[in-house]
Write a protein that holds these residues in place. Sequence first.
Motif, PDB file in Angstrom:
ATOM      1  N   UNK A 176       8.909  -6.994   2.259  1.00  0.00           N
ATOM      2  CA  UNK A 176       9.826  -8.137   2.405  1.00  0.00           C
ATOM      3  C   UNK A 176       9.766  -8.711   3.820  1.00  0.00           C
ATOM      4  N   UNK A 177       9.687  -7.842   4.816  1.00  0.00           N
ATOM      5  CA  UNK A 177       9.545  -8.311   6.199  1.00  0.00           C
ATOM      6  C   UNK A 177       8.259  -9.112   6.365  1.00  0.00           C
ATOM      7  N   UNK A 178       7.216  -8.662   5.722  1.00  0.00           N
ATOM      8  CA  UNK A 178       5.943  -9.375   5.775  1.00  0.00           C
ATOM      9  C   UNK A 178       6.054 -10.757   5.159  1.00  0.00           C
ATOM     10  N   UNK A 179       6.738 -10.839   4.030  1.00  0.00           N
ATOM     11  CA  UNK A 179       6.953 -12.141   3.396  1.00  0.00           C
ATOM     12  C   UNK A 179       7.756 -13.066   4.304  1.00  0.00           C
ATOM     13  N   UNK A 180       8.766 -12.502   4.972  1.00  0.00           N
ATOM     14  CA  UNK A 180       9.599 -13.295   5.883  1.00  0.00           C
ATOM     15  C   UNK A 180       8.774 -13.785   7.074  1.00  0.00           C
ATOM     16  N   UNK A 181       7.969 -12.900   7.647  1.00  0.00           N
ATOM     17  CA  UNK A 181       7.130 -13.281   8.788  1.00  0.00           C
ATOM     18  C   UNK A 181       6.130 -14.368   8.400  1.00  0.00           C
ATOM     19  N   UNK A 182       5.557 -14.243   7.210  1.00  0.00           N
ATOM     20  CA  UNK A 182       4.584 -15.237   6.768  1.00  0.00           C
ATOM     21  C   UNK A 182       5.259 -16.595   6.570  1.00  0.00           C
ATOM     22  N   UNK A 213       0.817  -1.207   0.000  1.00  0.00           N
ATOM     23  CA  UNK A 213       0.000   0.000   0.000  1.00  0.00           C
ATOM     24  C   UNK A 213       0.859   1.269   0.000  1.00  0.00           C
ATOM     25  N   UNK A 214       1.923   1.242   0.792  1.00  0.00           N
ATOM     26  CA  UNK A 214       2.772   2.431   0.917  1.00  0.00           C
ATOM     27  C   UNK A 214       3.946   2.433  -0.054  1.00  0.00           C
ATOM     28  N   UNK A 215       4.142   1.319  -0.776  1.00  0.00           N
ATOM     29  CA  UNK A 215       5.279   1.240  -1.694  1.00  0.00           C
ATOM     30  C   UNK A 215       6.594   0.996  -0.975  1.00  0.00           C
ATOM     31  N   UNK A 216       6.536   0.533   0.272  1.00  0.00           N
ATOM     32  CA  UNK A 216       7.729   0.273   1.074  1.00  0.00           C
ATOM     33  C   UNK A 216       8.160  -1.186   0.879  1.00  0.00           C
ATOM     34  N   UNK A 217       9.173  -1.376   0.053  1.00  0.00           N
ATOM     35  CA  UNK A 217       9.623  -2.732  -0.272  1.00  0.00           C
ATOM     36  C   UNK A 217      10.206  -3.451   0.945  1.00  0.00           C
ATOM     37  N   UNK A 218      10.819  -2.719   1.862  1.00  0.00           N
ATOM     38  CA  UNK A 218      11.396  -3.332   3.061  1.00  0.00           C
ATOM     39  C   UNK A 218      10.301  -3.935   3.936  1.00  0.00           C
ATOM     40  N   UNK A 219       9.245  -3.180   4.155  1.00  0.00           N
ATOM     41  CA  UNK A 219       8.128  -3.683   4.969  1.00  0.00           C
ATOM     42  C   UNK A 219       7.466  -4.866   4.278  1.00  0.00           C
TER      43      UNK A 219
END
Length: 67
Positions: free
Chosen positions: A32-38, A24-30
Amino acid sequence: MNEDQTKGKMDQIKGEAKRGLGKLTGDETTEAEGNKDKAKGNLREGFGDAKEKASDKVNSLFDNQRD
């Protein structure tokens, strides 16, 4: 449901939320963190599933020994 399964589900939910926020915000780091957490949540839930299956097998063996 054991603790690993529960925490795994929570990690997956947290990961989805982070990934969505990142998109939503265009923040690739966040994102990627979401993908890692999932992914971490999927692994932890799978470990919990295996633990529960093993526990059920052991309990079944002991129950059969008592009969």
